[in-house]
Design a protein around this motif. Structure first.
Motif, PDB file in Angstrom:
ATOM      1  N   LYS A 526       0.830  -1.200   0.000  1.00 46.99           N
ATOM      2  CA  LYS A 526       0.000   0.000   0.000  1.00 46.99           C
ATOM      3  C   LYS A 526       0.869   1.257   0.000  1.00 46.99           C
ATOM      4  CE  LYS A 526      -3.811   2.177   2.490  1.00 46.99           C
ATOM      5  NZ  LYS A 526      -4.738   2.087   3.645  1.00 46.99           N
ATOM      6  N   GLN A 530       1.284   4.368  -2.893  1.00 48.87           N
ATOM      7  CA  GLN A 530       1.215   5.796  -2.595  1.00 48.87           C
ATOM      8  C   GLN A 530       2.483   6.516  -3.036  1.00 48.87           C
ATOM      9  OE1 GLN A 530       0.426   5.995   1.576  1.00 48.87           O
ATOM     10  NE2 GLN A 530      -1.756   5.482   1.384  1.00 48.87           N
ATOM     11  N   ARG A 730      -1.680  16.896   0.944  1.00 54.98           N
ATOM     12  CA  ARG A 730      -1.224  15.764   0.127  1.00 54.98           C
ATOM     13  C   ARG A 730      -0.170  16.181  -0.892  1.00 54.98           C
ATOM     14  NH1 ARG A 730      -6.799  14.327   0.041  1.00 54.98           N
ATOM     15  NH2 ARG A 730      -6.989  15.254  -2.022  1.00 54.98           N
TER      16      ARG A 730
END
Length: 759
Positions: A526, A530, A730
């Protein structure tokens, strides 16, 4: 240098010269006209395109039309004045046609633009010198008007070894070149020198007929010690034809269908050479020319230097035209010229003569009689053709035979018609046949071009369809491979699946380590996804830590497997397997329900989906509870319960569709249809409730709270502020100031919402 070594050509005639009418006086200057009509098509090839506007003030020598292609030439203002009209005007043609022209009303000042002479032209590159000639708008002044710059641009495979200057002027009546050579011999030689520098020939030949003694003497004097050969040839028509002159001066013949450049020859008219001198050494474009005004209908035949665009009527008036004597007005000579239907046309660059003849001077030809096959036409043809056969083929429209008999080698000199005892207008037949053949060839070329375009389009469509099919197959193969890989990855990464697949024979410690290793691998994958989407230093450090943790967990598992023998497998009860499946299903449904419940505002479709998932979650939790209590999997639901479930979902969907249509402002017909569907869904739900084993729902009517618009606006502002802040957080490239401002905005929005809620 001089030489009498000349050759003869086949055929030719000696018509009355009639040159003494106009060669006795020097060149006259035409008064400035009040209005000039300047056509855009004064040359062979594409017409020029206007580059001035209506009402614009122009100066003498200013460019007023640009060349529209390679075989084209620009046009310049012959005098200063105002552009008063751009459009169709009478054009010098036998048909009386019109052509686009620019009309300039003279201001009487005759004011030049700033000229840019190039006296040191030998310092220029040949391409630069050629461009000067092109921009001056010069085309051939002794023939069809082919753009001079194009003619001087020989293909790389061809070398011009002989430059021929044409001063023959063989056609009767015309004396414009004769007077030009007498009075402008120095400019002529200077223009020849420019051409010599440009094309670098091995020799330069100047051809002049022996009926021009003054011109011959002037040119010989101007040549002086230059290595140019002045060749005097006997007077004979049509010795001035390009191919005929080459044969007379060199003894070589241009092949049928070929050009002089094919044998290393280049011909230029004496008037063109003077125009090149003016363009390069004086910086003047071609805006005037010397024209012969002759014929017995004129009181004072002469040669006049007139501006391009001067009306023919003014020229003839200047020469003393007697309209009562005029029978035919011919532009050009009597052999190759054509009758003008009107005097309203202007002088153009290719107008070398205006012949105003009387009836006695040039009587009309008698009616044509049948051919008697005497052969006189073949005897005088300078191209060694068979005019009689060409005439018969033209009458029968036998185009292939005409081409086989070299129709296009005919220079249309008119010698055959001149000697024909039957008075047959042979040249007219040849011109018409040439036009028909060219028109048919153009149609064939268009048809072939259309065919090629169609075939190319079909080929493109075929290739596109094949590419689409290949892309579809490739996508299908990629999707199949991705699905297979996803299934394999899911089976490897899912801790529950791996534990179930490998739990047989494992101790409790091994199971624990196996789960930890699987979870570490899942977390690592995961984080790697990202990192691939948003590469930041923090994520890189996190991925590195997770790789170490996953490696450590795997090493611990491997050590445990090596140290401890596997325990004896004990089959799991069937109800444990059912409980695990029910737990997984309930967890998935619960996650979907929570995702929808987190939305602060939901549309009708999302609300319907939430209702459906909540119903499924309730059933999944009931099944899980039964499995965990050791009970077997819930029995199959009665058919009525399944129907009731479907009816509830259908009703929710119909209600959502109606609300969506009402918000979109749908018309009444569509809303009525949706309301009918909703009523039917309600009736179906009631019927399903009656047949279901479940108790009837207790209907409790509650009053809806009114919508608080202020609270909704505050909540919306909080949602937007939170979304903007998350987006900036982000993005690793976000400015710290913007992030802090977004955070303050969110705090302020939450504070206002809290204050409003407390109040």
């Amino acid at each position: 240098m001089t030489s009498l070594n000349v050759w003869d050509i086949h055929g030719g005639i000696h018509p009355p010269e009639c040159k003494d009418l106009s060669n006795r006086a020097p060149i006259q200057r035409m008064p400035l006209p009040a209005r000039l009509i300047v056509p855009l098509a004064q040359h062979l090839g594409a017409p020029a395109e206007p580059c001035v506007a209506l009402g614009e003030q122009v100066l003498k020598g200013q460019k007023i039309a640009e060349a529209s292609g390679f075989v084209s030439a620009p046009v310049h203002a012959p005098t200063s004045g105002t552009v008063s009209f751009i459009g169709p005007q009478p054009y010098p043609h036998v048909s009386g046609m019109t052509a686009t022209a620019i009309i300039i009303d003279s201001d009487g000042l005759d004011q030049w633009i700033e000229l840019q002479p190039h006296t040191d032209y030998r310092q220029l590159l040949p391409a630069e010198l050629l461009d000067i000639i092109r921009q001056a708008g010069i085309n051939g002044l002794g023939g069809a008007g082919f753009p001079t710059a194009v003619k001087l641009t020989a293909p790389p495979t061809q070398t011009i070894r002989t430059l021929i200057i044409n001063g023959t002027e063989c056609e009767p009546y015309i004396t414009a070149d004769d007077l030009l050579m007498r009075e402008k011999a120095a400019e002529l030689i200077a223009g020849i020198e420019i051409l010599e520098y440009l094309i670098q020939p091995q020799e330069v030949l100047i051809g002049i007929e022996d009926n021009k003694p003054e011109a011959i003497a002037a040119v010989r004097a101007a040549v002086a010690n230059r290595p140019y050969v002045v060749k005097v040839l006997p007077t004979k028509y049509p010795s001035g034809g390009e191919k005929q002159l080459i044969q007379i001066l060199t003894g070589e013949e241009v092949p049928s269908g070929g050009l002089p450049a094919d044998i290393g020859m280049l011909c230029q008219n004496v008037g063109t050479c003077v125009a090149i001198h003016d363009a390069v050494l004086l910086g003047k474009p071609l805006i005037s020319r010397i024209t012969t005004l002759t014929g017995e209908a004129l009181a004072q035949p002469m040669n006049v230097e007139a501006l391009i665009g001067t009306p023919v009527a003014e020229l003839l008036t200047f020469a003393g035209l007697d309209s009562g004597k005029l029978n035919r007005l011919i532009m050009g000579g009597p052999m190759m010229g054509f009758t003008l239907p009107s005097m309203d046309v202007p002088l153009i660059k290719t107008t070398n003569c205006l012949l105003a003849s009387t009836l006695v001077e040039l009587p009309p030809p008698p009616p044509a009689l049948p051919c008697i096959r005497c052969g006189e036409c073949a005897e005088v043809c300078p191209a060694s053709l068979l005019p009689q056969q060409l005439h018969f083929f033209a009458l029968g429209q036998e185009h292939e035979q005409l081409k086989a008999y070299n129709l296009f080698d005919c220079i249309e000199c008119g010698a055959c018609a001149y000697v024909c005892p039957s008075s047959i207008p042979l040249v007219q037949y040849y011109r018409a046949a040439k036009g028909e053949i060219r028109a048919l060839e153009q149609k064939q070329q268009k048809a072939e071009h259309s065919k090629q375009r169609f075939e190319l389009r079909q080929e493109r469509l075929r290739r596109a369809e094949e590419q689409k099919e290949a892309d579809r197959k490739a996508r299908a193969e990629r999707a199949a491979r991705a699905k297979e890989a996803q299934a394999q990855t899911a089976s490897q990464d899912d801790p529950v699946t791996r534990v179930q697949a490998q739990k047989v024979g494992l101790s409790e410690e091994q199971k624990k380590l196996k789960i930890e290793a699987s979870m570490a691998q899942v977390a690592l994958k995961k984080a790697e996804k990202q990192l691939a989407a948003h590469a930041t230093p923090e994520l890189e450090a996190q991925v590195a830590e997770l790789r170490i943790a996953a490696s450590s967990a795997q090493q611990a598992l491997d050590a445990a497997n090596a140290a401890a023998p596997p325990a004896q497998a004990t089959p799991a009860p069937a109800n444990d397997e059912a409980a695990k499946k029910a737990k997984i299903e309930a967890a998935m449904l619960r996650a979907q329900v929570r995702k929808l419940e987190k939305l602060e505002t939901r549309d009708d479709e999302q609300q319907a989906e939430l209702t459906r998932l909540q119903a499924q979650l309730t059933e999944a939790e009931q099944a899980l509870a039964g499995a965990q209590q050791g009970a077997p999997t819930a029995p199959s639901k009665p058919a009525g319960d399944e129907v009731l479930k479907k009816a509830k979902i259908e009703l929710a969907m119909k209600r959502a569709e109606l609300k969506k249509a009402e918000k979109a402002g749908a018309d009444e017909a569509e809303l009525s249809k949706l309301r009918d569907g909703l009523a039917s869904a309600e009736q179906a739900l009631h019927a399903a409730e009656e047949k279901s084993s479940k108790p009837a729902p207790e209907l409790v009517r509650t009053e809806k709270r009114p919508i608080d618009e202020q609270a909704r606006a505050l909540k919306t502002e909080v949602a937007f502020a939170r979304a903007d802040l998350r987006k900036l957080e982000r993005d690793s490239d976000s400015d710290a100031t913007r992030v802090e401002a977004a955070r303050q905005r969110l705090n302020e929005a939450e504070r206002k919402l809290q204050e409003y809620t407390d109040s």
